[in-house]
Design a protein around this motif. Structure first.
Motif, mmCIF file in Angstrom:
data_model
loop_
_atom_site.group_PDB
_atom_site.id
_atom_site.type_symbol
_atom_site.label_atom_id
_atom_site.label_comp_id
_atom_site.label_asym_id
_atom_site.label_seq_id
_atom_site.Cartn_x
_atom_site.Cartn_y
_atom_site.Cartn_z
ATOM 1 N N VAL A 1 3.713 -3.105 2.119
ATOM 2 C CA VAL A 1 2.668 -3.230 1.393
ATOM 3 C C VAL A 1 1.340 -3.343 1.672
ATOM 4 C CG1 VAL A 1 4.202 -0.987 -0.075
ATOM 5 C CG2 VAL A 1 3.434 -3.652 -0.979
ATOM 6 N N THR B 1 9.824 -4.509 -5.628
ATOM 7 C CA THR B 1 11.262 -3.085 -5.289
ATOM 8 C C THR B 1 12.524 -3.458 -5.902
ATOM 9 O OG1 THR B 1 9.898 -4.752 -3.077
ATOM 10 C CG2 THR B 1 12.272 -3.171 -3.627
ATOM 11 N N SER C 1 -0.806 3.947 1.678
ATOM 12 C CA SER C 1 -1.928 2.922 1.085
ATOM 13 C C SER C 1 -2.973 4.033 1.474
ATOM 14 C CB SER C 1 -1.865 1.641 1.337
ATOM 15 O OG SER C 1 -2.276 1.492 3.140
ATOM 16 N N THR D 1 3.200 -5.556 -6.233
ATOM 17 C CA THR D 1 4.783 -4.071 -6.062
ATOM 18 C C THR D 1 5.781 -5.343 -6.024
ATOM 19 O OG1 THR D 1 2.903 -3.870 -4.350
ATOM 20 C CG2 THR D 1 5.449 -2.755 -4.000
#
Length: 326
Positions: A74, A82, A50, A80
């Protein structure tokens, strides 16, 4: 040798890699290479965190490459996605590895892989509600530093991963090695998994020094009655001005905030000390044990005795003795 594989995905939270120092120092203190560590990613090669830091990784090939798999989180798991390849791998790892771990929001990946169904888990407090909403089949405990449920370990956010890693060392190499590792890392205290990740002072987050000073004063004098007039004097404000500014900066009335500080102090004493509940109530400023019980149920949804039982269970799992008065 116990092999630890870190599973990194694009945008992984770089602080999670700090937990590798726990295993490094455990090897030093044990005077033997008990742990080996490797970083993996779906395709191998360089993976960016990050922060933008690039980390060299091996490609995921087989779950048997590690005894413990640590899935790194994260910054925003809600936004996000996966990949199915990662989920398939984590699912296999959960069925084969000795331990499968989700650090911080890494628990979301374990949940999506179906490993936490019917189990207890935790994650960063800011995303606990989202995890529970997505996966109602999991019992998400927002107020734990880390949770061990069978072969699956999950931690709260950020530095809580260090506590989880030290807990793993304690499980593998014993309490003395774990304490030495925590000392090496200059950790003020190795927090057990049963401790709270909540901080009332952080939640209040006043904007001015005068309100902060009043809160600091209150926390130092919780064992006695605290009036608005007394706190206003510390802040050099009239009681009316103090109440108005305090509420505007913290979103709570002074009375509500002080009760929160008392609850936090009482909970920490219950989790960490051998004091009776009567003593805890007195030291944290409640009128008596009954008053403290009412505040606990109102604030936490459980009585002090339930918190004490949890503390005893954590201690029992660690193989220590703790004689606590009821």
């Amino acid at each position: 040798m116990h092999r630890i594989g870190y599973l990194l995905t694009d945008g992984f939270q770089v602080l999670s890699l700090a937990t590798q120092a726990v295993f490094e120092f455990a090897n030093q203190i044990a005077e033997a290479p008990f742990y080996s560590i490797e970083n993996f990613s779906p395709d191998g090669g360089m993976v960016r965190s990050s922060l933008g830091l690039a980390m060299e990784t091996r490609p995921l090939e087989a779950p048997g490459l590690a005894d413990t798999w640590i899935v790194v989180g994260v910054n925003d798991p809600v936004k996000t996605e996966t990949t199915s390849a990662v989920l398939d791998f984590v699912r296999q790892a959960g069925n084969q590895a000795r331990r499968t771990v989700g650090i911080c929001t890494g628990g979301f990946i374990l949940a999506e892989a179906g490993l936490l169904t019917g189990r207890r888990a935790t994650t960063h407090w800011a995303y606990a509600q989202a995890l529970q909403k997505r996966h109602p089949e999991i019992s998400v405990d927002v107020d734990r530093i880390y949770i061990v449920d069978g072969p699956f370990w999950t931690s709260a956010g950020m530095t809580a991963g260090l506590d989880l890693a030290v807990g793993m060392v304690e499980k593998d190499l014993g309490a003395e090695v774990a304490r030495s590792v925590a000392h090496k890392l200059v950790m003020h205290q190795h927090r057990s998994g049963g401790q709270s990740q909540h901080s009332e002072m952080l939640d209040l987050a006043p904007k001015s020094d005068r309100i902060q000073s009043a809160l600091n004063y209150a926390r130092q004098h919780l064992s006695r009655a605290l009036s608005v007039e007394e706190l206003a004097g510390v802040a050099h404000l009239s009681p009316r001005q103090f109440t108005r500014i305090f509420s505007a900066e913290t979103g709570q009335s002074p009375a509500k905030a002080i009760e929160g500080l008392r609850l936090e102090a009482a909970r920490l004493m219950i989790e960490q000390s051998r004091h009776s509940l009567d003593v805890v109530a007195s030291e944290s400023g409640f009128r008596d044990r009954r008053h403290m019980r009412e505040a606990f149920i109102r604030g936490f949804g459980v009585p002090p005795q339930a918190v004490r039982r949890d503390a005893r269970q954590v201690v029992a799992k660690r193989g220590e003795s703790l004689d606590i008065a009821d």
